[in-house]
Design a protein around this motif. Structure first.
Motif, PDB file in Angstrom:
ATOM      1  N   LEU A 296       0.836  -1.206   0.000  1.00  0.00           N
ATOM      2  CA  LEU A 296       0.000   0.000   0.000  1.00  0.00           C
ATOM      3  C   LEU A 296       0.870   1.255   0.000  1.00  0.00           C
ATOM      4  O   LEU A 296       1.779   1.395   0.823  1.00  0.00           O
ATOM      5  CB  LEU A 296      -0.927   0.029   1.219  1.00  0.00           C
ATOM      6  CG  LEU A 296      -2.275  -0.692   1.120  1.00  0.00           C
ATOM      7  CD1 LEU A 296      -3.205   0.032   0.157  1.00  0.00           C
ATOM      8  CD2 LEU A 296      -2.133  -2.143   0.748  1.00  0.00           C
ATOM      9  N   THR A 297       0.591   2.160  -0.929  1.00  0.00           N
ATOM     10  CA  THR A 297       1.264   3.459  -1.013  1.00  0.00           C
ATOM     11  C   THR A 297       0.189   4.526  -1.083  1.00  0.00           C
ATOM     12  O   THR A 297      -0.822   4.349  -1.774  1.00  0.00           O
ATOM     13  CB  THR A 297       2.150   3.538  -2.260  1.00  0.00           C
ATOM     14  OG1 THR A 297       3.189   2.565  -2.169  1.00  0.00           O
ATOM     15  CG2 THR A 297       2.788   4.911  -2.402  1.00  0.00           C
ATOM     16  N   GLN A 298       0.398   5.639  -0.384  1.00  0.00           N
ATOM     17  CA  GLN A 298      -0.571   6.731  -0.406  1.00  0.00           C
ATOM     18  C   GLN A 298       0.105   8.001  -0.893  1.00  0.00           C
ATOM     19  O   GLN A 298       1.265   8.270  -0.557  1.00  0.00           O
ATOM     20  CB  GLN A 298      -1.154   6.955   0.995  1.00  0.00           C
ATOM     21  CG  GLN A 298      -2.321   7.943   1.014  1.00  0.00           C
ATOM     22  CD  GLN A 298      -2.938   8.069   2.402  1.00  0.00           C
ATOM     23  OE1 GLN A 298      -2.383   7.587   3.383  1.00  0.00           O
ATOM     24  NE2 GLN A 298      -4.094   8.708   2.483  1.00  0.00           N
ATOM     25  N   THR A 299      -0.609   8.773  -1.718  1.00  0.00           N
ATOM     26  CA  THR A 299      -0.067  10.055  -2.186  1.00  0.00           C
ATOM     27  C   THR A 299      -1.095  11.159  -1.978  1.00  0.00           C
ATOM     28  O   THR A 299      -2.280  10.903  -1.784  1.00  0.00           O
ATOM     29  CB  THR A 299       0.316  10.002  -3.678  1.00  0.00           C
ATOM     30  OG1 THR A 299      -0.867   9.878  -4.468  1.00  0.00           O
ATOM     31  CG2 THR A 299       1.274   8.850  -3.963  1.00  0.00           C
ATOM     32  N   PHE A 300      -0.599  12.389  -2.044  1.00  0.00           N
ATOM     33  CA  PHE A 300      -1.452  13.574  -1.958  1.00  0.00           C
ATOM     34  C   PHE A 300      -1.119  14.497  -3.118  1.00  0.00           C
ATOM     35  O   PHE A 300       0.051  14.751  -3.406  1.00  0.00           O
ATOM     36  CB  PHE A 300      -1.236  14.306  -0.630  1.00  0.00           C
ATOM     37  CG  PHE A 300      -1.739  15.732  -0.624  1.00  0.00           C
ATOM     38  CD1 PHE A 300      -3.095  16.005  -0.566  1.00  0.00           C
ATOM     39  CD2 PHE A 300      -0.854  16.805  -0.691  1.00  0.00           C
ATOM     40  CE1 PHE A 300      -3.564  17.316  -0.568  1.00  0.00           C
ATOM     41  CE2 PHE A 300      -1.307  18.116  -0.676  1.00  0.00           C
ATOM     42  CZ  PHE A 300      -2.666  18.376  -0.621  1.00  0.00           C
ATOM     43  N   GLY A 301      -2.138  14.949  -3.787  1.00  0.00           N
ATOM     44  CA  GLY A 301      -1.973  15.919  -4.865  1.00  0.00           C
ATOM     45  C   GLY A 301      -3.333  16.512  -5.182  1.00  0.00           C
ATOM     46  O   GLY A 301      -4.334  16.214  -4.518  1.00  0.00           O
ATOM     47  N   GLN A 302      -3.381  17.347  -6.189  1.00  0.00           N
ATOM     48  CA  GLN A 302      -4.625  17.943  -6.632  1.00  0.00           C
ATOM     49  C   GLN A 302      -4.603  18.010  -8.146  1.00  0.00           C
ATOM     50  O   GLN A 302      -3.550  17.800  -8.765  1.00  0.00           O
ATOM     51  CB  GLN A 302      -4.794  19.355  -6.041  1.00  0.00           C
ATOM     52  CG  GLN A 302      -4.884  19.376  -4.530  1.00  0.00           C
ATOM     53  CD  GLN A 302      -5.093  20.774  -3.979  1.00  0.00           C
ATOM     54  OE1 GLN A 302      -4.730  21.776  -4.601  1.00  0.00           O
ATOM     55  NE2 GLN A 302      -5.679  20.857  -2.790  1.00  0.00           N
TER      56      GLN A 302
END
Length: 515
Positions: A296-302
């Motif tokens: 599991l990998t989590q990212t943040f962006g828009q």
């Protein structure tokens, strides 16, 4: 690289290898066949008068020919206009009018919606349908046609994404070839997955799931195209197709975890399970690691800074699951990626230190240059020092992990989609039984935030809650429609203004974060 270079590289690397695959394992197109099809679509568009820079929309659920349509648009030098299939007709029409879309390529099942859009949007050429008996094969350029390479212009706009609108006018986010290439390189750095990839695409291609098809194609890998998130089909597809990579927003992951058969399948082929689009509940993240493995990998962006401003890598998440001393990090969206600088800024423009809450700001080549023909909206995102203001409130700990805390504005993120309350409120106010209302996002284990309408009903007017929700779905689309209606008096200021923040705080009082 230009996005069409990804397609051509895949065809050079593995011309006869599977490129697009159905969930049952049937190979729809090899890489060479896919490349040929994109040339034929490009040739047909150019023959019909499409010029470089024209905006061409795709309206379809996930489908192999929809992805080929995207690639054909780019090969013709036009701009892919990503129409959110889950939006209502008014939203879609507003976006298409904003960007001056010239034509739509659509799945035959959406012919009625396209006819409505052609009536609403001035200047649309007749659409092109695919699937079934639509004449799509006859529309294509001849099999031997080869379009010339588009000029090498990394800063050329490749796609336009809708943001939704607060006043009926959608904003459009231009994404360049360079931004997407940079994003793909960052994933290479951080995910370190072996190639070629076998990537399962189940959420709409108009969003992150579609962008992540391109690195798989460039490797000569395969994209397994699912039309929707159906747990048993995804479980079986991972096993059958030896899927190595998958992307889902938190709501879709929760749907998989809630299925009673989730633990009965073999997920040993998975190397990347990427989660993005909204905050993820820490306990669900830990459960997902237990079920699917330490992938599991989590990212943040828009949309304005696509997908990978921060990244919480799989080994870090697995360590936080295994070690109680690190478990607090399960609430983090990770640390700044290799391609972005992330800081926390106060309202005066000063950068803050660890543990201090403020707006999350970004500086990176990943950040967009500005909204499509909307200088005023663009200016509202600029912070002192040239930082891009995300509108999200967060903090950073001593080890550099970033935590989302709140949102500066009232926008709701539900299932990874943005919903602006004022638009929903405006529609609710058209009903005689609605005296006043406030739309807020409430904590929800599935959606992250559930769109909720708090309504003061007019005395003497019957209000059928389920009927009201159904009419919202029909007019606004299922994403924006309230999941729940609460009948009560609204808190107000001394001059009668609804205190939406106080209302939201009341329902979020027992949670540790406000997003």
């Amino acid at each position: 690289m230009m996005l069409v270079d990804y397609i051509d590289r895949g065809a050079q690397m593995a011309p006869s290898a599977p490129c697009l695959v159905d969930p049952d394992g049937t190979v729809v197109l090899t890489h060479d066949e896919f490349r040929t099809l994109t040339h034929r679509i490009a040739g047909a568009l150019v023959r019909d008068g499409v010029r470089p820079g024209d905006r061409i929309g795709i309206l379809s659920t996930n489908h192999p020919l929809a992805l080929a349509g995207v690639a054909g648009i780019l090969r013709a030098g036009a701009i892919w206009t990503a129409i959110n299939v889950a939006s209502g007709a008014a939203d879609q029409a507003g976006f298409l009018a904003t960007v001056g879309c010239r034509r739509i390529i659509h799945h035959q099942d959406l012919s009625d919606r396209v006819a409505e859009l052609e009536e609403r949007v001035e200047g649309l050429d007749p659409s092109v349908g695919f699937g079934g008996d639509t004449g799509f094969a006859d529309w294509l350029a001849p099999p031997e046609f080869r379009a010339p390479d588009p000029a090498f212009e990394p800063d050329r706009i490749a796609m336009l994404l809708p943001t939704g609108g607060t006043t009926g006018r959608s904003k459009a986010v231009p994404i360049t070839n360079h931004q997407i290439h940079l994003m793909c390189l960052a994933f290479r750095i951080h995910l370190r997955a072996p190639a070629p990839s076998r990537y399962l695409c189940a959420t709409p291609m108009t969003h992150a799931a579609g962008l992540l098809c391109f690195p798989a194609l460039a490797d000569g890998g395969a994209v397994i195209v699912h039309h929707a998130v159906v747990p048993d089909r995804i479980f079986g597809s991972i096993e059958r197709n030896r899927v190595s990579a998958i992307f889902l927003p938190p709501t879709a992951l929760y749907k998989l975890l809630a299925d009673p058969h989730v633990r009965e399948h073999d997920y040993s082929s998975l190397r990347q399970f990427l989660i993005a689009g909204a905050p993820l509940a820490p306990d669900r993240l830990a459960e997902a690691v237990e079920v699917f493995g330490p992938v599991l990998t989590q990212t943040f962006g828009q949309a304005e800074a696509p997908l990978i401003c921060t990244v919480h890598e799989a080994p870090e998440i697995a360590a936080a699951v295994a070690d109680p001393a690190l478990s607090r990090r399960l609430a983090s969206c990770g640390r700044p990626s290799e391609i972005a600088r992330i800081e926390i800024m106060d309202d005066e423009g000063a950068l803050l230190g660890p543990g201090e809450s403020g707006e999350i700001v970004v500086r990176s080549e990943l950040v967009f240059a500005g909204y499509w023909q909307d200088a005023e909206a663009t200016a509202q995102t600029v912070r002192p020092g040239g930082w891009y203001g995300t509108g999200d409130v967060g903090l950073r700990d001593e080890d550099g992990f970033v935590y989302l805390v709140d949102r500066k504005k009232d926008m709701i993120i539900t299932g990874g989609f943005n919903v602006f309350p004022s638009e929903v409120e405006a529609f609710l106010h058209t009903f005689p039984a609605v005296g006043d209302c406030a739309v807020i996002g409430l904590p929800d284990p599935k959606w992250g935030e559930a769109v909720t309408a708090v309504i003061e009903a007019k005395p003497g007017f019957p209000l059928d809650e389920q009927s009201l929700i159904a009419q919202c779905k029909a007019h606004l689309g299922s994403v924006k429609a309230p999941k729940r209606i609460i009948l009560r008096d609204l808190p107000r200021s001394g001059v009668g203004k609804v205190l939406k923040r106080a209302l939201r705080d009341e329902y979020w009082a027992t949670t540790t974060r406000r997003i």
